[in-house]
Motif scaffolding. Sequence first.
Motif, short mmCIF file in Angstrom:
data_model
loop_
_atom_site.label_atom_id
_atom_site.label_comp_id
_atom_site.label_asym_id
_atom_site.label_seq_id
_atom_site.Cartn_x
_atom_site.Cartn_y
_atom_site.Cartn_z
N LEU A 214 -20.99 -1.77 -10.31
CA LEU A 214 -20.37 -1.23 -9.10
C LEU A 214 -19.28 -0.22 -9.43
O LEU A 214 -19.14 0.81 -8.75
CB LEU A 214 -19.79 -2.37 -8.26
N GLN A 215 -18.51 -0.49 -10.46
CA GLN A 215 -17.45 0.43 -10.85
C GLN A 215 -18.03 1.79 -11.24
O GLN A 215 -17.48 2.84 -10.89
CB GLN A 215 -16.64 -0.16 -12.01
N LYS A 216 -19.13 1.79 -11.98
CA LYS A 216 -19.76 3.05 -12.37
C LYS A 216 -20.34 3.77 -11.16
O LYS A 216 -20.29 5.00 -11.07
CB LYS A 216 -20.85 2.79 -13.41
N MET A 217 -20.88 2.99 -10.22
CA MET A 217 -21.51 3.59 -9.05
C MET A 217 -20.48 4.27 -8.13
O MET A 217 -20.82 5.19 -7.39
CB MET A 217 -22.28 2.53 -8.27
N GLU A 218 -19.24 3.80 -8.18
CA GLU A 218 -18.20 4.41 -7.34
C GLU A 218 -18.03 5.89 -7.66
O GLU A 218 -17.70 6.69 -6.78
CB GLU A 218 -16.87 3.68 -7.55
N GLN A 219 -18.26 6.26 -8.92
CA GLN A 219 -18.09 7.65 -9.34
C GLN A 219 -19.38 8.45 -9.25
O GLN A 219 -19.39 9.65 -9.56
CB GLN A 219 -17.60 7.68 -10.80
N ALA A 220 -20.47 7.81 -8.83
CA ALA A 220 -21.78 8.47 -8.84
C ALA A 220 -22.04 9.24 -7.56
O ALA A 220 -21.55 8.89 -6.48
CB ALA A 220 -22.87 7.43 -9.04
N ASP A 221 -22.84 10.30 -7.71
CA ASP A 221 -23.38 11.00 -6.54
C ASP A 221 -24.72 10.39 -6.13
O ASP A 221 -25.10 10.45 -4.95
CB ASP A 221 -23.60 12.48 -6.87
N TYR A 222 -25.42 9.84 -7.12
CA TYR A 222 -26.76 9.30 -6.86
C TYR A 222 -26.95 8.08 -7.76
O TYR A 222 -26.52 8.07 -8.92
CB TYR A 222 -27.84 10.34 -7.16
N VAL A 223 -27.61 7.05 -7.21
CA VAL A 223 -27.84 5.82 -7.96
C VAL A 223 -29.33 5.47 -7.93
O VAL A 223 -29.95 5.46 -6.86
CB VAL A 223 -27.02 4.64 -7.40
N ILE A 224 -29.87 5.21 -9.11
CA ILE A 224 -31.23 4.65 -9.22
C ILE A 224 -31.07 3.18 -9.57
O ILE A 224 -30.52 2.84 -10.63
CB ILE A 224 -32.05 5.36 -10.31
N MET A 225 -31.53 2.30 -8.69
CA MET A 225 -31.51 0.86 -8.96
C MET A 225 -32.93 0.41 -9.27
O MET A 225 -33.79 0.41 -8.38
CB MET A 225 -30.98 0.08 -7.75
N ALA A 226 -33.19 0.07 -10.51
CA ALA A 226 -34.53 -0.35 -10.92
C ALA A 226 -34.67 -1.86 -10.75
O ALA A 226 -33.91 -2.64 -11.34
CB ALA A 226 -34.78 0.04 -12.37
N SER A 227 -35.63 -2.25 -9.94
CA SER A 227 -35.87 -3.67 -9.66
C SER A 227 -37.22 -4.07 -10.26
O SER A 227 -38.21 -3.35 -10.13
CB SER A 227 -35.90 -3.89 -8.14
N TYR A 228 -37.24 -5.24 -10.92
CA TYR A 228 -38.50 -5.70 -11.53
C TYR A 228 -38.67 -7.18 -11.28
O TYR A 228 -37.98 -8.02 -11.86
CB TYR A 228 -38.50 -5.42 -13.03
N GLN A 229 -39.60 -7.51 -10.37
CA GLN A 229 -39.90 -8.92 -10.07
C GLN A 229 -41.36 -9.17 -10.38
O GLN A 229 -42.27 -8.60 -9.77
CB GLN A 229 -39.60 -9.22 -8.59
N PHE A 230 -41.61 -10.01 -11.38
CA PHE A 230 -42.97 -10.37 -11.78
C PHE A 230 -42.89 -11.66 -12.59
O PHE A 230 -41.89 -11.94 -13.24
CB PHE A 230 -43.61 -9.26 -12.61
N ARG A 231 -43.98 -12.44 -12.54
CA ARG A 231 -44.07 -13.73 -13.23
C ARG A 231 -43.01 -14.72 -12.75
O ARG A 231 -42.47 -15.51 -13.52
CB ARG A 231 -43.98 -13.56 -14.76
N ASN A 232 -42.69 -14.65 -11.49
CA ASN A 232 -41.83 -15.66 -10.87
C ASN A 232 -42.09 -15.62 -9.37
O ASN A 232 -42.77 -14.73 -8.86
CB ASN A 232 -40.35 -15.42 -11.19
N VAL A 233 -41.56 -16.59 -8.67
CA VAL A 233 -41.77 -16.69 -7.23
C VAL A 233 -40.80 -15.75 -6.53
O VAL A 233 -39.58 -15.85 -6.71
CB VAL A 233 -41.56 -18.15 -6.76
N ALA A 234 -41.33 -14.84 -5.72
CA ALA A 234 -40.49 -13.79 -5.13
C ALA A 234 -39.36 -14.36 -4.29
O ALA A 234 -38.22 -13.88 -4.33
CB ALA A 234 -41.36 -12.85 -4.29
N SER A 235 -39.66 -15.41 -3.51
CA SER A 235 -38.63 -15.95 -2.62
C SER A 235 -37.51 -16.65 -3.38
O SER A 235 -36.45 -16.91 -2.81
CB SER A 235 -39.27 -16.93 -1.62
N GLU A 236 -37.74 -16.95 -4.66
CA GLU A 236 -36.72 -17.61 -5.47
C GLU A 236 -36.07 -16.66 -6.46
O GLU A 236 -35.25 -17.07 -7.28
CB GLU A 236 -37.34 -18.80 -6.21
N PHE A 237 -36.45 -15.39 -6.40
CA PHE A 237 -35.91 -14.39 -7.32
C PHE A 237 -34.44 -14.12 -6.96
O PHE A 237 -34.03 -14.26 -5.80
CB PHE A 237 -36.73 -13.11 -7.20
N GLY A 238 -33.66 -13.72 -7.92
CA GLY A 238 -32.23 -13.47 -7.68
C GLY A 238 -31.99 -12.13 -7.02
O GLY A 238 -31.64 -11.14 -7.68
#
Length: 756
Positions: free
Chosen positions: A657-681
């Motif tokens: 979050l601290q780094k994002m405060e100074q950003a103009d653009y943010v890429i958040m890469a999300s990877y959910q696989f081999r687990n139950v989606a509803s229990e993912f963090g």
Amino acid sequence: MKIKMMTMLGAVLGSMFILAGSAAAAERFSDLQHVKWAEDSITYMADRGTVAGVGNGKFAPENQVTRAQAVTFLVRELYPEQLQTGAGSPSYTDVPTTHPFYREIGIAEQQGLAIGFPDGTFHPDTAMSRAETAAFLTRAFALTTGGKSVNLTDVQHHWAAEPFQLMSSNGLIGGYTDGTYRPDRSVTRAEFSVFLARVIRFERQTAIVAQDWDKLISYMTVGEQVGQMLMPDMRQWNGQPTTTVNEGLKRSVQDLDLGGMILFDKNIVNARQVVQLTHDLQKEAGELPLFLGIDQEGGVIKRIPGGTNLPGQMALGATGNVTLAKAAGKLTGEELRALGLQVNFAPVLDVNSNPDNPIIGMRSFGSDADMVSRLGLATIQGLRQAGVIAAVKHFPGHGDTTVDSHLGLPVLTHNRERLDAVELKPFRTAIEGGVDMIMTGHIAFPTIDHEHVTSLKDGSQVPIPATLSKKILTGLLREEMGYQGIIISDAFTMNGIAEHFGEKQAVERAVNAGVDIILMPQNPEAAHETLVQAVKKGRIPVETIHKSVKRILELKAKYGLFDEEDTLTQKFSALQTIGSEEHRAVEREIAERAVTVFASRDGANPDSIQPSDRVVIAATDKEQAAQLQRQLTQAAGNLSLKTEIAVMGQGNTSGALQKMEQADYVIMASYQFRNVASEFGWSDIQTLVDTLNKANKRYVLLSLGNPYETMYVQNVRSALAVYGKQEPNTQAAIQVLLGQLKAEGVLPVATQSRQK
């Protein structure tokens, strides 16, 4: 052509079609040192259960073979089932009931293998001559004239001239150096073993050339036949990865007469090494080639380093393009065939209708059964065009489960109407399209088979999975759906089978249910012995084994496995197809056409990156963030971007979050696989999204795995799905964010927000 050593484990009850040989377990003899020229043939025939010793570990190779012994060897080879029934009462006056080979002589008489003398005698204990041997063998095996010519000076006017001609024209006998054959000379036990082995090997090879599989099977031992039905892995031997044909592999292939093997990452160093490995494996297999298979689905499941890096099945689903699916199948097949592999355990035909599925997800084409059917069939056709067998999976369907069958036993309780409309539809389409191999799933379908058994794990009552269900594999798949190809199980090392049923019981039950090939038995030797004994004791019908082996041999012939003649040098030269520019072009096109906008401020496009932007790339995996950073820097050209990596999750969200405060653009890469989606963090991603929304920053939530983010994260204003974290997928995403590419993919799974 090299002939494999064959194992005959005891006298086996069955029909002529299934059994060759009936003597007791194969012997090893200590008195063959002076007949080295015959040792291979004696061992070969003993392994078949056709010849036996004289006691005390001796074979007495230089003793004369008697007429009674000769017909006994032939009866053991050709009519073992009659020995088991006690049939055989000879009419000869000199063969009393007390004769040790009374029954064998009677069976030989009934079958016309041997003819007595005009006075009604048989002379059972008289030594066999070379002429009688030729006559017995040509009669027993119904030999016909071949194309070879041997000029023997002393047989033209002999009573056995015709048998001599039949034997010599097929290259089965030759003369002495002086041009004679000496037809009336007696034959030793060693010589008779050599003659008999020559004929059997000749008959086997003739059957292979003619593709007369019933005939070939009649000359295969039970051990050979059940060996064809086993396809183990061997990732390690003596604690080291198996990347060459070591002693462990040699013993497995030869002692178990294996029909195939599956390769994994541990077996692979590079493409050239794989070619050497597959070439050497086929040499060890000899006259009956191996199915050599691998999981090369593309995307998250791939084994070949340096090969084309296909974006995966769900990426193809996002394109909806059957032409690309067929091209993907074809290029995959071309690369596998170049490596000496003929079976691809793909495509996945599971309809991923459940976001909580922990094992299928983006391995599927999507959640629409019709689309899965179309793209699955196109992939099968592409693989077939390249000469590779598609083994589709996981019948009857693994798409709506919340348990990974590697770890437990999933149960699918849908009614039959639903199964027909969703789970079974892609398999019906594949069957109509001529698919050659279907892999079973270790999944219970109580609507079709409600049988329960006691679990060996905890004593509870558990339902029968499809792999072990005759109602599902024979009743549904073969009889109702009309499937005629090979049924191969999923891996027997998976807990869905291993924990509850025990391998020996499961192997036997699977074959009786309709499985033709057992994939990855935990203990191949025990599985082999279990099946041999099950046939011997009548627990598995011999006809069941015969049908399975015939399907296997037919498919090997269909895909040219018996015709392989390329040299190793020629095979190495074919490696240029792997990762070729033509294949890479297909890879890029799929990735680019798959990129999907699934959240947007304007309803059409994600937030874009602008010149001179300070871009923060956040991911839970630092290497993944670095990959995106590198691709962005290379693609941005002279946009003068400044990039920085941030690691999110695992206690690092505040730093991100601290780094994002100074950003103009943010890429958040999300990877959910081999687990139950509803229990993912999802909470960390939700925190980042909320913060970026509040600050009104430009960003993209970049889904690299299963594309279910918007079901669990609220108020996402800009999101892309690329269905995989490999380089082609992420490169296409970067192009979209830079405005170099228009995202045209369509989300191939149904999503609905679960937030309240």
